[in-house]
Design a protein around this motif. Structure first.
Motif, mmCIF file in Angstrom:
data_model
loop_
_atom_site.group_PDB
_atom_site.id
_atom_site.type_symbol
_atom_site.label_atom_id
_atom_site.label_comp_id
_atom_site.label_asym_id
_atom_site.label_seq_id
_atom_site.Cartn_x
_atom_site.Cartn_y
_atom_site.Cartn_z
ATOM 1 N N VAL A 171 22.521 42.623 50.192
ATOM 2 C CA VAL A 171 22.389 41.633 50.296
ATOM 3 C C VAL A 171 21.640 40.521 51.253
ATOM 4 N N ALA A 172 21.039 40.396 52.223
ATOM 5 C CA ALA A 172 20.366 39.898 53.412
ATOM 6 C C ALA A 172 18.667 40.366 53.034
ATOM 7 N N ALA A 173 19.111 40.999 53.145
ATOM 8 C CA ALA A 173 16.918 42.133 52.070
ATOM 9 C C ALA A 173 16.691 41.279 51.644
ATOM 10 N N LYS A 174 17.951 40.989 50.489
ATOM 11 C CA LYS A 174 16.995 40.650 49.423
ATOM 12 C C LYS A 174 16.821 39.206 49.182
ATOM 13 N N LEU A 175 18.023 38.405 49.744
ATOM 14 C CA LEU A 175 17.525 36.818 50.660
ATOM 15 C C LEU A 175 16.849 36.934 51.621
ATOM 16 N N GLY A 176 16.398 37.999 51.989
ATOM 17 C CA GLY A 176 15.257 36.880 53.684
ATOM 18 C C GLY A 176 15.999 36.312 55.106
ATOM 19 N N LEU A 189 24.210 34.134 43.310
ATOM 20 C CA LEU A 189 25.340 33.479 43.012
ATOM 21 C C LEU A 189 25.906 32.520 44.754
ATOM 22 N N TYR A 190 24.184 32.746 45.667
ATOM 23 C CA TYR A 190 23.957 32.691 46.626
ATOM 24 C C TYR A 190 22.973 31.083 46.399
ATOM 25 N N GLN A 191 22.297 32.140 45.389
ATOM 26 C CA GLN A 191 20.902 31.180 45.226
ATOM 27 C C GLN A 191 20.882 30.049 44.648
ATOM 28 N N SER A 192 22.390 30.433 43.591
ATOM 29 C CA SER A 192 22.470 28.764 42.661
ATOM 30 C C SER A 192 23.501 28.175 43.219
ATOM 31 N N ALA A 193 24.099 27.971 44.374
ATOM 32 C CA ALA A 193 25.186 27.046 44.806
ATOM 33 C C ALA A 193 24.017 26.173 45.732
ATOM 34 N N VAL A 235 25.302 43.719 44.570
ATOM 35 C CA VAL A 235 24.217 42.534 44.972
ATOM 36 C C VAL A 235 23.315 42.196 44.660
ATOM 37 N N ASP A 236 23.502 42.238 42.980
ATOM 38 C CA ASP A 236 22.398 40.735 42.646
ATOM 39 C C ASP A 236 23.034 39.904 42.257
ATOM 40 N N MET A 237 25.070 40.723 42.022
ATOM 41 C CA MET A 237 26.131 39.492 41.659
ATOM 42 C C MET A 237 25.644 38.642 42.591
ATOM 43 N N PHE A 279 37.789 49.749 53.299
ATOM 44 C CA PHE A 279 37.280 50.921 53.915
ATOM 45 C C PHE A 279 36.611 52.200 52.811
ATOM 46 N N GLY A 280 35.368 52.250 53.152
ATOM 47 C CA GLY A 280 34.418 53.756 52.237
ATOM 48 C C GLY A 280 33.890 52.776 50.873
ATOM 49 N N SER A 281 34.103 51.213 50.481
ATOM 50 C CA SER A 281 33.879 50.856 49.958
ATOM 51 C C SER A 281 32.762 50.220 49.503
ATOM 52 N N GLY A 282 31.761 51.177 50.666
ATOM 53 C CA GLY A 282 30.760 50.373 50.135
ATOM 54 C C GLY A 282 29.419 48.902 51.241
ATOM 55 N N GLY A 283 31.006 47.950 51.485
ATOM 56 C CA GLY A 283 30.796 46.466 52.467
ATOM 57 C C GLY A 283 29.479 46.267 53.002
ATOM 58 N N ARG A 284 29.924 47.824 53.873
ATOM 59 C CA ARG A 284 28.706 47.014 54.463
ATOM 60 C C ARG A 284 27.250 47.172 53.832
ATOM 61 N N THR A 285 26.947 48.242 53.415
ATOM 62 C CA THR A 285 25.612 48.218 52.818
ATOM 63 C C THR A 285 25.461 47.157 51.834
ATOM 64 N N ILE A 286 25.947 47.158 51.067
ATOM 65 C CA ILE A 286 25.636 45.714 50.295
ATOM 66 C C ILE A 286 25.475 44.504 51.114
#
Length: 663
Positions: free
Chosen positions: A489-494, A659-663, A653-655, A478-485
């Motif tokens: 990430v979703a916006a960056k990957l579409g 990783l998602y795109q390189s899989a 977000v970048d990391m 809680f409070g780590s910013g996971g929701r924002t991340i």
């Protein structure tokens, strides 16, 4: 992703049966041991006086005193069910009305009973078998525990049920333990220091229950801004869904207590008619109190596995129901045989622990040897009864309870007394529980045949439909910013991100209110496994939280099968382990950085940020453990663990995207 699936299993669905039974049953047995110590205290300390008449007085008054427990069960257990269901429907007003109705209704009934007992004390005690040697002791005891102490006792028990209904089982358990410990401490003070004898035990009980009641008032006062529980008379209501909803559920629990009282009263009354009746009554009192050890431990095991049986039956996992029942029967059989052997070998030693009176020890030893043969039947009967309760067959459970103590016990008591006298009465409980157990076996076998038929006709388990969609699951402190991340990430990957969007979908799937899902969809009501496993369960053995979990699993699984996406929280990493190609991420940060974030970003200043972080994380962890059997936040359960405080949200977000795109 299957990395952790082989070693971590869900408590209710796939955890090994032995481990699941142990996790649920052991804490229940421990809590029952507290009840045992509490119930033995008066008998033990009064027994040290060496006067069988005072022990007999406890036997005579016990069935009258248990009327208070029956009243508390009638209103408290009934309201517990109404409140839990109302919260699931986001009907806070009904929950408030149920809590007020339960509290004031129980007090009103208790007040009437207390006045009636005060007015008709002499004929009541005469009816229950008090004579010139025991009348004064019974009168003194009931005056303090019932006439004076009745209201605080019922208030204490009822408040415990109400507090438990909103998931505060730790507080409810502490209140129970507080009363028991105080009673054990105060008994010798009033009995021996103040030389009040049996009246001293009554005063100790009354004061202990009063202090426990005050504790619950304090708990409610502390919770008043965050709970639906209220004792305000303005919420008292006789509406059908409140009054009938409470009383209809509470009636079986109250009747069970009343039947125990009736059975004890019948047998004790018959014993008192024989020569040396007061010694016989004292011996029976010690025997029945010792019997509570076996009774409560067997109840602890049986009630402990009830949620597991109810959940598995509701999910139509009949093989698991059968496995849990089979193991529980084996455990209870082993326990009861060991208990029987101990009593058969050292009955005199056991009785001597409660009284130094030679005559009572002699009679009690014989009584205990005869009585102890009930343990096997009683233990198994309790298990059968719990199974029927867990699978929603409460009518069968109620029928068995009425047959056992309302019919079989009563008929045998008069019959064996007429045929064999005192010896026959000593065997009543053993024969009753053996016959009752055989009846329960017949009813259970009929139920098991139907269940096994369903197992045989069930199609082979269909393998989980996997998908080629790639899913990112974000678990977070809680409070780590996971929701924002997750959103970035979703916006960056579409691809879509599902977070608060899940609430409406889960509400539609479960039929529960969105507000309830939002509050309880990934947070446990307590930070203790046992508390969560037992909280808010209805007669079908399944809790509202269980229904949320099942709906949540289906919604998350369906989303993963439909498209690639990001899913934040709600145990998605575990739910999708065999369904989708997952990148599982856990986001954490230092307490200082998270505390700063919930103040500056979330604007939460109403309480200590550090305390809020602690509470939120504890309940997330407990929820995750309850439904997955996996340790929340453990590094080897995730492919990627990120410290958002040190790395920064953007870099996280970048990391993840890379990783998602390189899989």
């Amino acid at each position: 992703m299957t990395k952790s699936s082989t070693k971590n299993n869900e408590l209710f669905t796939s955890m090994p049966v032995g481990k699941a039974v142990a996790k649920l049953a052991i804490p229940t047995v421990v809590s029952q041991i507290i009840v045992i110590l509490y119930s033995l205290a008066d008998t033990f300390f009064i027994g040290q006086i060496g006067d069988p008449n005072q022990l007999a007085a406890l036997s005579i008054t016990f069935p009258i005193y248990t009327l208070l427990t029956a009243v508390a069960n009638l209103f408290g257990i009934g309201a517990n069910s109404v409140i839990a269901r109302s919260l699931g429907q986001n009907d806070e007003m009904t929950a408030k009305k149920a809590s007020s109705f339960s509290f004031w209704g129980s007090l009103a009934v208790t007040l009437v009973l207390s006045i009636l007992l005060a007015v008709f004390m002499t004929p009541v005690l005469t009816f229950f078998g008090a004579d010139e040697y025991t009348f004064g002791f019974t009168r003194d005891y009931l005056f303090w525990v019932f006439v004076i102490g009745g209201l605080p006792t019922v208030a204490d028990l009822t408040l415990g049920h109400l507090v438990r209904s909103v998931g505060k089982t730790k507080e409810a358990g502490f209140g129970l333990a507080l009363g028991g410990i105080l009673n054990i401490i105060l008994d010798p003070v009033f009995i021996f220091v103040f030389h009040m004898n049996v009246a001293g035990a009554a005063v100790a009980t009354m004061l202990s229950n009063t202090i426990s009641m005050v504790y619950f008032f304090f708990v409610l006062a502390r919770m008043r801004k965050s709970t639906v529980l209220t004792l305000a008379p303005k919420y008292f209501s006789l509406e059908k869904k409140v009054a009938w909803g409470t009383l209809s559920v509470g009636f079986p629990a109250a009747l069970s207590v009343l039947l125990v009282s009736v059975s004890i009263s019948v047998l004790n009354g018959l014993l008192l008619r024989h020569e040396g009746g007061n010694i016989l009554s004292a011996a029976y009192g010690v025997t029945s109190k010792c019997g509570t050890i076996a009774l409560h431990i067997s109840i602890g095991i049986a009630q402990g596995v009830m949620p597991l049986i109810g959940y598995s039956y509701g999910a139509k996992d009949h093989k698991r129901v059968h496995a849990v029942c089979r193991l529980s029967f084996i455990i209870l059989l082993i326990f009861s045989v060991i208990f029987l052997a101990i009593v058969q070998f050292i009955p005199g030693t056991i009785v001597r622990m409660f009284t130094p009176d030679a005559a009572t020890i002699e009679v009690g030893s014989t009584f205990m040897r005869c009585w102890s043969w009930c343990v096997i039947g009683m233990s198994l009967f309790n298990m059968y009864n719990s199974i029927f309760q867990a699978v929603g067959k409460w009518e069968t459970s109620l029928l068995l309870a009425v047959l056992r103590l309302g019919v079989i016990f009563t008929v045998l008591s008069f019959t064996l007394d007429a045929l064999f006298g005192v010896t026959g009465l000593m065997w009543v409980q053993a024969i009753t529980d053996t016959v009752s157990c055989l009846i329960a076996v017949a009813l259970y076998n009929r139920f098991k045949r139907a269940m096994l038929k369903e197992i045989r006709t069930e199609p082979e388990a269909v393998p989980v439909q996997t998908t080629h969609n790639r899913v990112i699951t974000i678990s977070r402190e809680f409070g780590s910013g996971g929701r924002t991340i997750g959103k970035e990430v979703a916006a960056k990957l579409g691809i879509p991100c599902y977070d608060s969007d899940l609430i409406e979908k889960i509400a539609a799937e479960s039929g529960l209110a969105k507000e309830y899902i939002e509050k309880n969809g990934e947070y446990a009501s307590s930070d203790r496994l046992f508390d969560n496993a037992m909280a808010g369960r209805d007669r079908d053995g399944q809790s509202t939280a269980d229904k949320v979990w099942l709906a949540q699993k289906k919604v998350i699984t369906d989303l993963a099968q439909q498209e690639s996406c990001v899913i934040v929280g709600r145990c998605a990493d575990y739910i999708l382990r065999d369904v989708a190609d997952c990148l599982t991420v856990f986001v954490h940060a230092s307490d200082e950085q998270r505390a700063e974030r919930i103040v500056t970003v979330y604007g939460q200043r109403e309480e200590s940020p550090a305390q809020r972080l602690h509470d939120k994380d504890k309940k997330r962890r407990a929820y995750y453990e309850l439904y997955t059997g996996t340790q929340w936040g453990q590094a080897d359960n995730y492919e990627l663990c990120l410290d958002s405080g040190k790395i920064g949200l953007d870099r996280c977000v970048d990391m993840i995207a890379q990783l998602y795109q390189s899989a």
